[in-house]
Structure formats: structure tokens, C-alpha cells
Motif scaffolding. Sequence first.
Motif, PDB file in Angstrom:
ATOM      1  N   HIS A   1      -8.297 -41.601  26.170  1.00 62.17           N
ATOM      2  CA  HIS A   1      -8.314 -41.559  24.707  1.00 62.17           C
ATOM      3  C   HIS A   1      -9.758 -41.774  24.286  1.00 62.17           C
ATOM      4  O   HIS A   1     -10.351 -42.816  24.548  1.00 62.17           O
ATOM      5  CB  HIS A   1      -7.412 -42.641  24.107  1.00 62.17           C
ATOM      6  CG  HIS A   1      -7.276 -42.533  22.622  1.00 62.17           C
ATOM      7  ND1 HIS A   1      -8.183 -43.096  21.761  1.00 62.17           N
ATOM      8  CD2 HIS A   1      -6.374 -41.888  21.859  1.00 62.17           C
ATOM      9  CE1 HIS A   1      -7.827 -42.828  20.513  1.00 62.17           C
ATOM     10  NE2 HIS A   1      -6.732 -42.092  20.550  1.00 62.17           N
ATOM     11  N   MET A   2     -10.340 -40.767  23.667  1.00 63.24           N
ATOM     12  CA  MET A   2     -11.767 -40.766  23.365  1.00 63.24           C
ATOM     13  C   MET A   2     -12.007 -41.287  21.946  1.00 63.24           C
ATOM     14  O   MET A   2     -11.630 -40.635  20.970  1.00 63.24           O
ATOM     15  CB  MET A   2     -12.328 -39.357  23.540  1.00 63.24           C
ATOM     16  CG  MET A   2     -12.221 -38.856  24.967  1.00 63.24           C
ATOM     17  SD  MET A   2     -12.582 -37.100  25.177  1.00 63.24           S
ATOM     18  CE  MET A   2     -11.004 -36.390  24.652  1.00 63.24           C
ATOM     19  N   THR A   3     -12.614 -42.444  21.852  1.00 59.14           N
ATOM     20  CA  THR A   3     -12.848 -43.089  20.563  1.00 59.14           C
ATOM     21  C   THR A   3     -14.328 -43.045  20.219  1.00 59.14           C
ATOM     22  O   THR A   3     -15.160 -43.585  20.956  1.00 59.14           O
ATOM     23  CB  THR A   3     -12.378 -44.552  20.591  1.00 59.14           C
ATOM     24  OG1 THR A   3     -10.980 -44.587  20.938  1.00 59.14           O
ATOM     25  CG2 THR A   3     -12.572 -45.210  19.227  1.00 59.14           C
ATOM     26  N   ALA A   4     -14.653 -42.398  19.113  1.00 53.80           N
ATOM     27  CA  ALA A   4     -16.052 -42.296  18.702  1.00 53.80           C
ATOM     28  C   ALA A   4     -16.624 -43.677  18.403  1.00 53.80           C
ATOM     29  O   ALA A   4     -15.947 -44.526  17.812  1.00 53.80           O
ATOM     30  CB  ALA A   4     -16.158 -41.407  17.462  1.00 53.80           C
ATOM     31  N   ARG A   5     -17.860 -43.892  18.831  1.00 51.44           N
ATOM     32  CA  ARG A   5     -18.568 -45.119  18.457  1.00 51.44           C
ATOM     33  C   ARG A   5     -19.073 -44.930  17.027  1.00 51.44           C
ATOM     34  O   ARG A   5     -20.206 -44.503  16.795  1.00 51.44           O
ATOM     35  CB  ARG A   5     -19.736 -45.377  19.409  1.00 51.44           C
ATOM     36  CG  ARG A   5     -19.311 -45.766  20.825  1.00 51.44           C
ATOM     37  CD  ARG A   5     -20.543 -46.195  21.612  1.00 51.44           C
ATOM     38  NE  ARG A   5     -20.193 -46.713  22.922  1.00 51.44           N
ATOM     39  CZ  ARG A   5     -20.541 -46.144  24.066  1.00 51.44           C
ATOM     40  NH1 ARG A   5     -21.250 -45.033  24.059  1.00 51.44           N
ATOM     41  NH2 ARG A   5     -20.201 -46.677  25.224  1.00 51.44           N
ATOM     42  N   SER A   6     -18.215 -45.250  16.086  1.00 51.67           N
ATOM     43  CA  SER A   6     -18.454 -44.868  14.688  1.00 51.67           C
ATOM     44  C   SER A   6     -18.677 -46.044  13.752  1.00 51.67           C
ATOM     45  O   SER A   6     -18.706 -45.868  12.537  1.00 51.67           O
ATOM     46  CB  SER A   6     -17.255 -44.055  14.180  1.00 51.67           C
ATOM     47  OG  SER A   6     -16.059 -44.828  14.285  1.00 51.67           O
ATOM     48  N   GLU A   7     -18.832 -47.256  14.281  1.00 53.80           N
ATOM     49  CA  GLU A   7     -18.924 -48.427  13.415  1.00 53.80           C
ATOM     50  C   GLU A   7     -20.051 -48.296  12.386  1.00 53.80           C
ATOM     51  O   GLU A   7     -19.859 -48.580  11.195  1.00 53.80           O
ATOM     52  CB  GLU A   7     -19.130 -49.691  14.258  1.00 53.80           C
ATOM     53  CG  GLU A   7     -17.965 -50.054  15.162  1.00 53.80           C
ATOM     54  CD  GLU A   7     -17.991 -49.310  16.485  1.00 53.80           C
ATOM     55  OE1 GLU A   7     -18.909 -48.464  16.678  1.00 53.80           O
ATOM     56  OE2 GLU A   7     -17.111 -49.550  17.335  1.00 53.80           O
ATOM     57  N   LEU A   8     -21.223 -47.843  12.836  1.00 53.48           N
ATOM     58  CA  LEU A   8     -22.351 -47.702  11.914  1.00 53.48           C
ATOM     59  C   LEU A   8     -22.073 -46.646  10.857  1.00 53.48           C
ATOM     60  O   LEU A   8     -22.384 -46.815   9.679  1.00 53.48           O
ATOM     61  CB  LEU A   8     -23.619 -47.331  12.678  1.00 53.48           C
ATOM     62  CG  LEU A   8     -24.318 -48.450  13.430  1.00 53.48           C
ATOM     63  CD1 LEU A   8     -25.477 -47.891  14.227  1.00 53.48           C
ATOM     64  CD2 LEU A   8     -24.802 -49.523  12.463  1.00 53.48           C
ATOM     65  N   LEU A   9     -21.466 -45.551  11.278  1.00 54.86           N
ATOM     66  CA  LEU A   9     -21.170 -44.465  10.356  1.00 54.86           C
ATOM     67  C   LEU A   9     -20.149 -44.896   9.317  1.00 54.86           C
ATOM     68  O   LEU A   9     -20.265 -44.565   8.137  1.00 54.86           O
ATOM     69  CB  LEU A   9     -20.677 -43.250  11.146  1.00 54.86           C
ATOM     70  CG  LEU A   9     -21.775 -42.589  11.994  1.00 54.86           C
ATOM     71  CD1 LEU A   9     -21.179 -41.801  13.139  1.00 54.86           C
ATOM     72  CD2 LEU A   9     -22.656 -41.709  11.137  1.00 54.86           C
ATOM     73  N   VAL A  10     -19.155 -45.642   9.752  1.00 56.17           N
ATOM     74  CA  VAL A  10     -18.149 -46.146   8.819  1.00 56.17           C
ATOM     75  C   VAL A  10     -18.799 -47.104   7.826  1.00 56.17           C
ATOM     76  O   VAL A  10     -18.485 -47.085   6.627  1.00 56.17           O
ATOM     77  CB  VAL A  10     -16.994 -46.839   9.581  1.00 56.17           C
ATOM     78  CG1 VAL A  10     -16.073 -47.568   8.617  1.00 56.17           C
ATOM     79  CG2 VAL A  10     -16.206 -45.807  10.394  1.00 56.17           C
ATOM     80  N   SER A  11     -19.733 -47.928   8.296  1.00 60.13           N
ATOM     81  CA  SER A  11     -20.403 -48.872   7.404  1.00 60.13           C
ATOM     82  C   SER A  11     -21.250 -48.153   6.360  1.00 60.13           C
ATOM     83  O   SER A  11     -21.543 -48.700   5.297  1.00 60.13           O
ATOM     84  CB  SER A  11     -21.283 -49.838   8.207  1.00 60.13           C
ATOM     85  OG  SER A  11     -22.430 -49.187   8.723  1.00 60.13           O
TER      86      SER A  11
END
Length: 336
Positions: free
Chosen positions: A230-240
Amino acid sequence: MEDKYDVVVIGGGAAGLAGALALTRARRSVLVVDSGEPRNAPAGHIHNYLGREGTPPRELLTIGREEVAGYGGEFADAKVTAAEALSHNHFRVTLDTGQAVVARRLLITTGLVDELPAIPGVAERFGDDVLHCPYCHGWEVRDQAIGIIASGPAAVHQALLWRQWTRDLVLFRHTAGDFGDEAREQLAARDIRVVEGEVAAVETSDDRLTGVRLATGEVVPRQAVVVGTHMTARSELLVSLGLETAEQSVFGQVMGTYVPADPTGKTAVPGVWVAGNVTNLGAQVIVAAGAGLGAGAAINNDLMVEDTTRAVEQRAAAAVERQVSELVLGDRRHGM
């Protein structure tokens, strides 16, 4: 005083370095921030990268860094803890070293995380003889006894694809639902055996995978095992920064999350671009590098438009100032 750059690239993999290379060659000031956690760290070699076939991943990154540095690019071996939008499309990026820098644009290439099935032995062998991509590893295990551990309906397609590399292929249904008559007919036609029952572990001996153990205790001998991640984007910065992730499904199965963007990598937040696996789950290294190049060129073009607009405004303001000065000087000459 905070250092200021035209572009801060967050993520120093193939996508980030390719973007940085394009931007530094365009004479932009660039800082690449990298935490040293590439997705392909478990892999021994890169494949399907024309001209670099079989190159160890770390070697490619070392070469890329040297090339970027050769054009004036800078690097920070750190993790970004925060990114916030400022006025006039500028951003402040804070690092875990305590340093903060300001950028006119952001290129975020943070990649993704492969979440593996919770099966004993899988994580320890991942990237060696527990695999996920036939184009990355199929040639290296060709003609071997391969097992595919299903995690959903996409496993049938996965098995049919891997059949290209071996005749000895077993599909373990594991926790997946029934495949259906049509799928079973396709599997039978390609001589792919389906094994019922849940997988309990993968077996190893002398640091090599030897088989797949079922919950019943039966062990099916195998030399390599394929799993779906299950491929989860490292998106924490983008979401912020105000962006959202989307789910990508294949054959009715959710394969992971990604950050939507246009073909150049431009996101819905002005001034923010993405490239590589954070926005394209299926991108191999050469594709990620190409996307980084495209994003870098798009960012340079965007900066050029802004630079030109500012120059036009400054020129117009200077013209007005000259006109005012001439009027004042004229009035003085006439004694007014």
C-alpha cells in the motif's frame, strides 16, 4: 537573517535532483533538503534507467548531487519540520537543525512509503527476494519458483504479469476474496496454481527465502515472493500547505494515496510543485527523474514570468517618477 533561494527542493531523490539540476543550470539559486530516506533504499540496483542500468541507488544519488553542486546548488542534510506560505508567493521552510530559509517556489519530491503486509519475514526480505515490481526485479528472479501473496483483486493481474518471467508461479489467495470464475479460468490457462488458505509467514534458510508457510503449517517451496504494497505518499508538508491527497485504485483495489498535480507537477497551491512518487505511485526512477526535470523547467518559467512582470512594473514606476521630476523641475525654472 534567513537565507533566501529562488527554489527550495524538499527531497533529494531522482526527482528532486533532476529538478534541481534543471534549475541550477537555469542560473536559479537552489537549496536541496534531504533527510536521507529514499524509497528504494532496500534495493541493490536501479533498473530500466537508460545508461545507468544496474547502478546502485546510492551511487546514482551521489553522482546527481555532484552534478547539482557543480552548477552552484546547495544541500542541507536535514528534515523539514514545517513549511508555511508567506506573502507574495514566498515560503518559509524550517529544518530540524533549527535553520529556516525562504523560497520563492517549492518543489516537493518526498516520495512515498511502501506499507507491507503484516506477514512475518516479509519486511526483513523486502527488496531482496520479497519483491513487488516485475519491471524492477523480474529479470533477476527469472525462471525461479515464485509465489504471489494476494491482498485483493489486483493480485490476479499481478500474477498474470509475473507469468512473463517464470513458468513456476503460485498465487496464494491469503486474505483476498474469491477471484471469480473468469479470473480462475485465466489463471488456469496460464498454468498458475492457486493455493487456498491464509499465509502465516515466509520461510528462510542461510539468508535465502525457501518457502511460504500457510496457517495450516504446510510449506510451499518458493525462491521468491511477490507482495502488493500500500503506497502512501509522504504528503504531510503538502497537506500543511493546504493540499489534499487522493486515492488511486487499480482493478477495484486501493493501491495508495498521491497528491494531484497537472502534467508539469504544478499543484493547486500557487508556488508549489511536486514530482516523483509523491504524485505518481507507479513512477520508476527514470520516470521520476523526467518528472523532476519537467517540474524544474516549469518553475523556472513561472519565475521568469514573475521577474518580467516585476521589471515591467518597475520600469513603469521609474517612468512616472521621471515625469514627475521633470514637471517639478519645469515649475522651478518658471518660478512657480
